[in-house]
Motif scaffolding. Structure first.
Motif, PDB file in Angstrom:
ATOM      1  N   CYS B  88       0.850  -1.189   0.000  1.00  0.00           N
ATOM      2  CA  CYS B  88       0.000   0.000   0.000  1.00  0.00           C
ATOM      3  C   CYS B  88       0.887   1.240   0.000  1.00  0.00           C
ATOM      4  CB  CYS B  88      -0.989   0.007   1.164  1.00  0.00           C
ATOM      5  SG  CYS B  88      -0.310   0.476   2.753  1.00  0.00           S
ATOM      6  N   ALA B  89       0.338   2.323  -0.498  1.00  0.00           N
ATOM      7  CA  ALA B  89       1.092   3.574  -0.601  1.00  0.00           C
ATOM      8  C   ALA B  89       0.130   4.740  -0.436  1.00  0.00           C
ATOM      9  CB  ALA B  89       1.814   3.672  -1.947  1.00  0.00           C
ATOM     10  N   VAL B  90       0.615   5.828   0.173  1.00  0.00           N
ATOM     11  CA  VAL B  90      -0.227   7.012   0.368  1.00  0.00           C
ATOM     12  C   VAL B  90       0.357   8.184  -0.395  1.00  0.00           C
ATOM     13  CG1 VAL B  90      -1.064   6.240   2.603  1.00  0.00           C
ATOM     14  CG2 VAL B  90       0.959   7.694   2.500  1.00  0.00           C
ATOM     15  N   LEU B  91      -0.539   9.000  -0.900  1.00  0.00           N
ATOM     16  CA  LEU B  91      -0.168  10.208  -1.637  1.00  0.00           C
ATOM     17  C   LEU B  91      -0.688  11.398  -0.849  1.00  0.00           C
ATOM     18  CD1 LEU B  91       1.011  11.214  -4.418  1.00  0.00           C
ATOM     19  CD2 LEU B  91      -1.357  11.266  -5.213  1.00  0.00           C
ATOM     20  N   ARG B  92       0.182  12.347  -0.557  1.00  0.00           N
ATOM     21  CA  ARG B  92      -0.205  13.530   0.209  1.00  0.00           C
ATOM     22  C   ARG B  92      -0.674  14.651  -0.726  1.00  0.00           C
ATOM     23  NH1 ARG B  92       4.842  11.985   2.467  1.00  0.00           N
ATOM     24  NH2 ARG B  92       5.836  13.400   0.996  1.00  0.00           N
ATOM     25  N   TRP B  93      -1.437  15.556  -0.179  1.00  0.00           N
ATOM     26  CA  TRP B  93      -1.853  16.740  -0.940  1.00  0.00           C
ATOM     27  C   TRP B  93      -0.673  17.660  -1.205  1.00  0.00           C
ATOM     28  CZ3 TRP B  93      -5.890  17.774  -3.774  1.00  0.00           C
ATOM     29  CH2 TRP B  93      -7.085  17.074  -3.511  1.00  0.00           C
ATOM     30  N   SER B  94       0.357  17.579  -0.356  1.00  0.00           N
ATOM     31  CA  SER B  94       1.434  18.575  -0.415  1.00  0.00           C
ATOM     32  C   SER B  94       2.421  18.349  -1.557  1.00  0.00           C
ATOM     33  CB  SER B  94       2.199  18.598   0.911  1.00  0.00           C
ATOM     34  OG  SER B  94       2.717  17.309   1.196  1.00  0.00           O
ATOM     35  N   ASP B  95       2.511  17.111  -2.073  1.00  0.00           N
ATOM     36  CA  ASP B  95       3.491  16.870  -3.133  1.00  0.00           C
ATOM     37  C   ASP B  95       3.058  15.690  -4.002  1.00  0.00           C
ATOM     38  OD1 ASP B  95       5.668  15.628  -0.548  1.00  0.00           O
ATOM     39  OD2 ASP B  95       4.196  14.503  -1.705  1.00  0.00           O
ATOM     40  N   TYR B  96       3.884  15.370  -4.971  1.00  0.00           N
ATOM     41  CA  TYR B  96       3.572  14.302  -5.918  1.00  0.00           C
ATOM     42  C   TYR B  96       3.997  12.930  -5.418  1.00  0.00           C
ATOM     43  CZ  TYR B  96       3.547  18.140  -9.376  1.00  0.00           C
ATOM     44  OH  TYR B  96       3.312  19.293 -10.073  1.00  0.00           O
ATOM     45  N   LYS B  97       4.562  12.855  -4.236  1.00  0.00           N
ATOM     46  CA  LYS B  97       5.298  11.651  -3.872  1.00  0.00           C
ATOM     47  C   LYS B  97       4.457  10.601  -3.160  1.00  0.00           C
ATOM     48  CE  LYS B  97       8.516  14.076  -1.704  1.00  0.00           C
ATOM     49  NZ  LYS B  97       9.802  14.404  -1.042  1.00  0.00           N
ATOM     50  N   LEU B  98       4.626   9.345  -3.579  1.00  0.00           N
ATOM     51  CA  LEU B  98       4.018   8.209  -2.893  1.00  0.00           C
ATOM     52  C   LEU B  98       4.945   7.728  -1.791  1.00  0.00           C
ATOM     53  CD1 LEU B  98       2.563   5.777  -5.613  1.00  0.00           C
ATOM     54  CD2 LEU B  98       1.282   7.076  -3.906  1.00  0.00           C
ATOM     55  N   SER B  99       4.359   7.409  -0.640  1.00  0.00           N
ATOM     56  CA  SER B  99       5.109   6.758   0.443  1.00  0.00           C
ATOM     57  C   SER B  99       4.575   5.340   0.575  1.00  0.00           C
ATOM     58  CB  SER B  99       4.926   7.511   1.756  1.00  0.00           C
ATOM     59  OG  SER B  99       5.465   8.797   1.673  1.00  0.00           O
ATOM     60  N   PHE B 100       5.473   4.376   0.426  1.00  0.00           N
ATOM     61  CA  PHE B 100       5.080   2.976   0.423  1.00  0.00           C
ATOM     62  C   PHE B 100       5.276   2.331   1.780  1.00  0.00           C
ATOM     63  CE2 PHE B 100       4.171   1.545  -3.884  1.00  0.00           C
ATOM     64  CZ  PHE B 100       4.598   2.623  -4.632  1.00  0.00           C
ATOM     65  N   GLY B 101       4.386   1.369   2.090  1.00  0.00           N
ATOM     66  CA  GLY B 101       4.632   0.476   3.197  1.00  0.00           C
ATOM     67  C   GLY B 101       5.587  -0.631   2.763  1.00  0.00           C
ATOM     68  N   ALA B 102       6.016  -1.441   3.719  1.00  0.00           N
ATOM     69  CA  ALA B 102       6.990  -2.501   3.431  1.00  0.00           C
ATOM     70  C   ALA B 102       6.365  -3.718   2.769  1.00  0.00           C
ATOM     71  CB  ALA B 102       7.718  -2.908   4.708  1.00  0.00           C
ATOM     72  N   GLY B 103       5.039  -3.813   2.813  1.00  0.00           N
ATOM     73  CA  GLY B 103       4.364  -4.893   2.118  1.00  0.00           C
ATOM     74  C   GLY B 103       3.990  -6.065   3.005  1.00  0.00           C
ATOM     75  N   THR B 104       2.994  -6.826   2.545  1.00  0.00           N
ATOM     76  CA  THR B 104       2.603  -8.087   3.162  1.00  0.00           C
ATOM     77  C   THR B 104       2.747  -9.177   2.110  1.00  0.00           C
ATOM     78  OG1 THR B 104       1.025  -7.114   4.720  1.00  0.00           O
ATOM     79  CG2 THR B 104       0.719  -9.440   4.160  1.00  0.00           C
ATOM     80  N   THR B 105       3.538 -10.197   2.426  1.00  0.00           N
ATOM     81  CA  THR B 105       3.729 -11.305   1.490  1.00  0.00           C
ATOM     82  C   THR B 105       2.713 -12.392   1.803  1.00  0.00           C
ATOM     83  OG1 THR B 105       6.075 -10.817   1.251  1.00  0.00           O
ATOM     84  CG2 THR B 105       5.340 -13.023   0.620  1.00  0.00           C
ATOM     85  N   VAL B 106       1.855 -12.665   0.827  1.00  0.00           N
ATOM     86  CA  VAL B 106       0.785 -13.651   0.988  1.00  0.00           C
ATOM     87  C   VAL B 106       1.152 -14.917   0.222  1.00  0.00           C
ATOM     88  CG1 VAL B 106      -1.632 -14.167   0.517  1.00  0.00           C
ATOM     89  CG2 VAL B 106      -0.966 -11.870   1.294  1.00  0.00           C
ATOM     90  N   THR B 107       1.060 -16.044   0.905  1.00  0.00           N
ATOM     91  CA  THR B 107       1.285 -17.344   0.271  1.00  0.00           C
ATOM     92  C   THR B 107       0.020 -18.165   0.447  1.00  0.00           C
ATOM     93  OG1 THR B 107       3.630 -17.256   0.845  1.00  0.00           O
ATOM     94  CG2 THR B 107       2.736 -19.388   0.174  1.00  0.00           C
TER      95      THR B 107
END
Lengths: 112, 110
Positions: B88-107
């Motif tokens: 998952c990743a979030v985008l702020r109103w203040s800039d163009y940049k996505l901040s990503f989480g480290a992820g969940t690996t599903v098996t």
């Protein structure tokens, strides 16, 4: 479908070499991005560009530079490769600021 | 400081065993929250964008929901081909940049 291509899937370079990674998108997107992905650290933004010849630093720009001479092409340059730049490099593009980003397949760079 | 935290880090499921992944975030001014799927050795593949609390999106066996502090990705009756890392990743109103989480690996095991 959006297509983002990267020049190499795998690359091995020596310490001190200048390295060029190229990215091309075919959907006339305004924004382009370079990330690196490392285990446990997730994706981190290196640089991005919202227009031709425009660039902005991301979260980890040190040791990298970029070039965007044409809208469809965004290059990442490692001026003098170091072993701590061994990583997976991902390019992405998006139509607009709030749009989803589309990623290329990645380049796995190893610096020895 | 903005943060995106995903849990659990890894999830092992039997085929057909439904479950949920969590993405909690602290960000000043959420513009959008994005979910991606990433297969080993490949780039992330876009799944969903959520823009406001209460919004839900569905695609096949996946359903994403959003509150003011977190997002869930529900996997209903998963199949082995749903095995991947979900980001998952979030985008702020203040800039163009996505901040990503480290992820969940599903098996998902057959």
């Amino acid at each position: 479908d959006v297509k983002v291509t990267q020049s190499s899937r795998y690359l091995v370079k020596r310490t001190g070499e200048k390295v060029f990674l190229e990215c091309v998108q075919d959907m006339d997107h305004e924004n382009m991005f370079w990330y690196r992905q490392d285990p446990g650290l997730g994706l981190r933004l290196i640089y991005f560009s919202y227009d031709v010849k425009m660039k902005e630093k991301g979260d980890i720009p040190e040791g990298y530079s970029v070039s965007r001479e044409k809208k469809e092409r965004f290059s990442l340059i490692l001026e003098s490769a170091s072993t701590n730049q061994t990583s997976m490099y991902l390019c992405a593009s998006s139509l607009a600021d709030e749009s989803e980003q589309y990623f290329g397949p990645g380049t796995r760079l190893t610096v020895t | 400081e903005d943060q995106v935290t995903q849990s659990p880090e890894a999830l092992r499921l039997q085929e057909g065993e439904s479950s949920s992944l969590n993405c909690s975030y602290t960000v000043s001014g959420l513009r959008g929250l994005f979910w991606y799927r990433q297969d080993p050795g490949k780039g992330p593949e876009f799944l969903f964008t959520l823009y406001s609390a209460g919004e839900e999106k569905e695609k096949e066996r996946l359903k994403a929901t959003l509150t003011k502090k977190e997002s869930f990705l529900h996997i209903t009756a998963p199949k082995p081909e749903d095995s991947a890392t979900y980001l998952c990743a979030v985008l702020r109103w203040s800039d163009y940049k996505l901040s990503f989480g480290a992820g969940t690996t599903v098996t998902v095991r057959a």
